[in-house]
Design a protein around this motif. Structure first.
Motif, PDB file in Angstrom:
ATOM      1  N   ALA A 127       0.831  -1.206   0.000  1.00 51.01           N
ATOM      2  CA  ALA A 127       0.000   0.000   0.000  1.00 51.01           C
ATOM      3  C   ALA A 127       0.863   1.253   0.000  1.00 51.01           C
ATOM      4  N   ALA A 128       1.961   1.218   0.774  1.00 53.15           N
ATOM      5  CA  ALA A 128       2.849   2.378   0.847  1.00 53.15           C
ATOM      6  C   ALA A 128       3.540   2.615  -0.486  1.00 53.15           C
ATOM      7  N   LEU A 129       3.908   1.555  -1.154  1.00 50.78           N
ATOM      8  CA  LEU A 129       4.549   1.700  -2.458  1.00 50.78           C
ATOM      9  C   LEU A 129       3.594   2.315  -3.478  1.00 50.78           C
ATOM     10  N   THR A 130       2.312   1.970  -3.355  1.00 54.30           N
ATOM     11  CA  THR A 130       1.317   2.549  -4.246  1.00 54.30           C
ATOM     12  C   THR A 130       1.203   4.052  -4.010  1.00 54.30           C
ATOM     13  N   ALA A 131       1.257   4.441  -2.709  1.00 60.35           N
ATOM     14  CA  ALA A 131       1.125   5.856  -2.361  1.00 60.35           C
ATOM     15  C   ALA A 131       2.446   6.610  -2.468  1.00 60.35           C
ATOM     16  N   GLY A 132       3.553   5.910  -2.335  1.00 54.63           N
ATOM     17  CA  GLY A 132       4.855   6.554  -2.312  1.00 54.63           C
ATOM     18  C   GLY A 132       5.714   6.181  -3.497  1.00 54.63           C
ATOM     19  N   ARG A 133       7.017   6.142  -3.256  1.00 50.34           N
ATOM     20  CA  ARG A 133       7.977   5.841  -4.311  1.00 50.34           C
ATOM     21  C   ARG A 133       8.989   4.848  -3.780  1.00 50.34           C
ATOM     22  N   PRO A 134       9.565   4.036  -4.636  1.00 53.06           N
ATOM     23  CA  PRO A 134      10.643   3.154  -4.173  1.00 53.06           C
ATOM     24  C   PRO A 134      11.802   4.002  -3.647  1.00 53.06           C
ATOM     25  N   ALA A 135      12.520   3.455  -2.703  1.00 50.82           N
ATOM     26  CA  ALA A 135      13.653   4.178  -2.129  1.00 50.82           C
ATOM     27  C   ALA A 135      14.748   4.360  -3.167  1.00 50.82           C
ATOM     28  N   PRO A 136      15.468   5.458  -3.096  1.00 50.26           N
ATOM     29  CA  PRO A 136      16.586   5.657  -4.029  1.00 50.26           C
ATOM     30  C   PRO A 136      17.699   4.663  -3.747  1.00 50.26           C
ATOM     31  N   HIS A 137      18.468   4.376  -4.757  1.00 50.55           N
ATOM     32  CA  HIS A 137      19.629   3.512  -4.571  1.00 50.55           C
ATOM     33  C   HIS A 137      20.767   4.326  -3.965  1.00 50.55           C
ATOM     34  N   ILE A 138      21.252   3.889  -2.837  1.00 57.77           N
ATOM     35  CA  ILE A 138      22.393   4.525  -2.188  1.00 57.77           C
ATOM     36  C   ILE A 138      23.558   3.533  -2.253  1.00 57.77           C
ATOM     37  N   PRO A 139      24.520   3.757  -3.099  1.00 61.93           N
ATOM     38  CA  PRO A 139      25.616   2.794  -3.257  1.00 61.93           C
ATOM     39  C   PRO A 139      26.528   2.794  -2.046  1.00 61.93           C
ATOM     40  N   PRO A 140      27.286   1.729  -1.864  1.00 56.47           N
ATOM     41  CA  PRO A 140      28.282   1.728  -0.786  1.00 56.47           C
ATOM     42  C   PRO A 140      29.242   2.899  -0.968  1.00 56.47           C
ATOM     43  N   ALA A 177      20.966   6.519   4.218  1.00 55.83           N
ATOM     44  CA  ALA A 177      21.933   5.923   5.142  1.00 55.83           C
ATOM     45  C   ALA A 177      22.654   4.704   4.574  1.00 55.83           C
ATOM     46  N   HIS A 178      23.848   4.475   5.089  1.00 49.93           N
ATOM     47  CA  HIS A 178      24.582   3.237   4.822  1.00 49.93           C
ATOM     48  C   HIS A 178      24.289   2.197   5.909  1.00 49.93           C
ATOM     49  N   ILE A 179      23.983   2.674   7.109  1.00 45.74           N
ATOM     50  CA  ILE A 179      23.667   1.804   8.244  1.00 45.74           C
ATOM     51  C   ILE A 179      22.352   2.272   8.844  1.00 45.74           C
ATOM     52  N   ILE A 180      21.399   1.357   8.986  1.00 40.64           N
ATOM     53  CA  ILE A 180      20.129   1.666   9.619  1.00 40.64           C
ATOM     54  C   ILE A 180      20.231   1.281  11.090  1.00 40.64           C
ATOM     55  N   VAL A 181      19.809   2.192  11.959  1.00 38.31           N
ATOM     56  CA  VAL A 181      19.826   1.908  13.398  1.00 38.31           C
ATOM     57  C   VAL A 181      18.379   1.786  13.863  1.00 38.31           C
ATOM     58  N   ALA A 182      17.975   0.562  14.159  1.00 40.01           N
ATOM     59  CA  ALA A 182      16.595   0.266  14.533  1.00 40.01           C
ATOM     60  C   ALA A 182      16.464   0.191  16.046  1.00 40.01           C
ATOM     61  N   VAL A 239      14.614  -2.275  25.680  1.00 44.29           N
ATOM     62  CA  VAL A 239      14.806  -1.573  24.413  1.00 44.29           C
ATOM     63  C   VAL A 239      16.289  -1.499  24.068  1.00 44.29           C
ATOM     64  N   HIS A 240      16.598  -1.830  22.815  1.00 45.30           N
ATOM     65  CA  HIS A 240      17.965  -1.794  22.302  1.00 45.30           C
ATOM     66  C   HIS A 240      17.990  -1.022  20.981  1.00 45.30           C
ATOM     67  N   ILE A 241      19.184  -0.649  20.555  1.00 40.21           N
ATOM     68  CA  ILE A 241      19.356  -0.137  19.190  1.00 40.21           C
ATOM     69  C   ILE A 241      20.205  -1.159  18.436  1.00 40.21           C
ATOM     70  N   VAL A 242      19.843  -1.365  17.181  1.00 38.31           N
ATOM     71  CA  VAL A 242      20.463  -2.410  16.373  1.00 38.31           C
ATOM     72  C   VAL A 242      21.028  -1.779  15.100  1.00 38.31           C
ATOM     73  N   PHE A 243      22.325  -1.957  14.863  1.00 39.01           N
ATOM     74  CA  PHE A 243      23.009  -1.399  13.696  1.00 39.01           C
ATOM     75  C   PHE A 243      22.961  -2.421  12.557  1.00 39.01           C
ATOM     76  N   ILE A 244      22.337  -2.023  11.427  1.00 41.30           N
ATOM     77  CA  ILE A 244      22.081  -2.960  10.335  1.00 41.30           C
ATOM     78  C   ILE A 244      22.563  -2.346   9.022  1.00 41.30           C
ATOM     79  N   ASP A 245      23.427  -3.033   8.320  1.00 38.70           N
ATOM     80  CA  ASP A 245      23.863  -2.544   7.017  1.00 38.70           C
ATOM     81  C   ASP A 245      22.673  -2.449   6.071  1.00 38.70           C
ATOM     82  N   ARG A 246      22.677  -1.414   5.257  1.00 37.37           N
ATOM     83  CA  ARG A 246      21.550  -1.125   4.372  1.00 37.37           C
ATOM     84  C   ARG A 246      21.185  -2.299   3.466  1.00 37.37           C
ATOM     85  N   SER A 247      22.180  -3.014   2.979  1.00 39.29           N
ATOM     86  CA  SER A 247      21.945  -4.074   2.004  1.00 39.29           C
ATOM     87  C   SER A 247      21.547  -5.402   2.623  1.00 39.29           C
ATOM     88  N   THR A 248      21.363  -5.453   3.941  1.00 41.11           N
ATOM     89  CA  THR A 248      21.014  -6.704   4.608  1.00 41.11           C
ATOM     90  C   THR A 248      19.676  -7.239   4.096  1.00 41.11           C
TER      91      THR A 248
END
Length: 420
Positions: free
Chosen positions: A12-25, A186-191, A200-209
């Motif tokens: 539904a969000a993709l219908t209303a929005g746009r795909p995320a831009p490609h952010i290369p390493p 971002a290159h790293i997403i912090v969830a 509650v924790h914060i989790v560092f996740i590489d974008r391409s995971t």
């Protein structure tokens, strides 16, 4: 929310929005800023260029991908990395001023690294030595952290359904986030996520995971190019090394709360500065006198002169409060205890309250004094008010007054959390 529910929301969000831009390493290492003075100088240089395209980016809702790349490659996203890890370790005064300088030029760009700096500070306070060495070096090299913090559909903005659990010998993260400012770049997403016991924790996740997905579905009328949309996590495999305890930074006195808020305060002060400067420029160039007057120019109108004087006083007062809050936060960071942290929190609340009001007043007077012509879309002057109003909703100013009053009148210390 189940995996199937997240899939349906994503579609539904993709219908209303746009795909995320490609952010290369990242391909090149960023400049490493050496000290506070260099940070201010670099911010001023970038701000001149960012201001030039701000109205067009806002009008077209165009993500500032090239600008963010230049911003981080210039070294400004690493200025809070501690000196012992190779960074400049700049003062809170400098961080706030850098944010205000960039925000005066384009407040969307000024807001985007807020959660990056927040997570750098969380890592400094709660990360292991190995985590600090690893992630601080990546940040110094130019990697950007993105926010995956708040969710839609929970009772309050600090309730989280996103979680990670042990399953089949693996740690799996699942959930969905919105208001994810910075994640599209971002290159790293912090969830922010809860573990199996609710901590509650914060989790560092590489974008391409695998299992991480981004959707550009931010449609607010203000802060249009922050990319604050949706991030989903579907059985994302993580390791203990990627996880940092977040609750711990609020269980004892630390500067975490006022640190987070001084950046938001600086965004508002920056908008106020930008709107005031635009008012002076526009009125001097285009404003016409009221027909009852015999003056030659709009800038000679006594009511206009009074209004600009009034706004100037309020913006300069907000500037002074921002610097004062930074100094008190630096004291709390060096010597965190109940007294110093409370003083810093209240000082930051004061500038957030006054800065927010100054930004909205300045942006309203810009249109009022500019006249009907100032509303033309080609100028894009309405963006100052829209941005100030939208960004102010991050946390309510009315509660700033409550905690400030309780502190001075009744001696009650403010609560410790990231919104004060």
């Amino acid at each position: 929310m189940s995996q199937n529910d997240r899939k349906l929301h994503r579609e539904a969000a993709l219908t209303a929005g746009r795909p995320a831009p490609h952010i290369p390493p990242r391909r090149t290492k960023a400049n490493v800023i050496k000290d506070d003075a260099e940070a201010i100088a670099v911010a001023k240089e970038l701000a001149r260029d960012f201001a030039a395209g701000a109205a067009a980016r806002d009008r077209e809702r165009r993500l500032p991908i090239a600008e963010i790349e230049r911003f981080s490659q210039a070294g400004l996203w690493a200025i809070t990395v501690p000196k012992e890890y190779g960074g400049a370790g700049v003062s809170a005064v400098t961080l706030a001023e850098v944010t205000a300088i960039i925000s005066a030029a384009d407040s969307s760009i000024g807001q985007i690294p807020q959660n990056h700096f927040y997570m750098v500070e969380a890592l400094r306070l709660a990360g292991s030595e190995e985590q600090k060495k690893h992630y601080f070096q990546r940040i110094l090299d130019g990697d950007r952290l993105g926010n995956a913090f708040t969710e839609i559909g929970t009772k309050t903005p600090v309730d989280y359904k996103t979680n990670f659990r042990a399953e089949g010998g693996k740690l799996l993260l699942n959930g969905q986030k919105f208001y994810s400012t910075g994640s599209l770049f971002a290159h790293i997403i912090v969830a922010v996520a809860k573990n199996w016991d609710g901590r509650v924790h914060i989790v560092f996740i590489d974008r391409s995971t695998p299992g991480v997905d981004f959707i550009d579905d931010w449609t607010s009328f203000g802060q249009r190019s922050t990319g604050s949309g949706t991030v989903t996590f579907d059985d994302v495999e993580i390791t203990p090394f990627q996880v940092v305890d977040h609750d711990i930074v609020f269980e004892k006195p630390t500067g975490m709360g006022p640190f987070a808020q001084i950046i938001h305060s600086a965004v508002q002060v920056g908008i106020a500065r930008g709107a005031l400067a635009e008012t002076v420029s526009y009125v001097r160039a285009y404003s016409r006198p009221f027909f009852e007057l015999t003056i030659e120019h709009g800038y000679e109108d006594p009511h206009t002169i009074h209004a600009v004087g009034d706004v100037s006083i309020r913006v300069h007062a907000a500037d002074a409060l921002l610097a004062r809050a930074g100094r008190l936060l630096d004291i709390a960071t060096a010597d965190p205890n109940e007294k110093t942290v409370a003083e810093a929190s209240i000082a930051v609340a004061e500038v957030k309250a006054l800065g927010t009001e100054a930004a909205q007043l300045a942006s309203t007077k810009l249109i009022e004094l500019g006249g009907a012509r100032s509303t033309l879309e080609s100028y894009g002057l309405d963006r100052y008010w829209r941005n100030a109003r939208t960004h102010s909703l991050h946390d309510p100013v009315r509660w700033k007054y409550h905690h400030i009053g309780n502190y001075y009148l009744n001696g009650l210390l403010p609560p410790r959390h990231g919104a004060l």
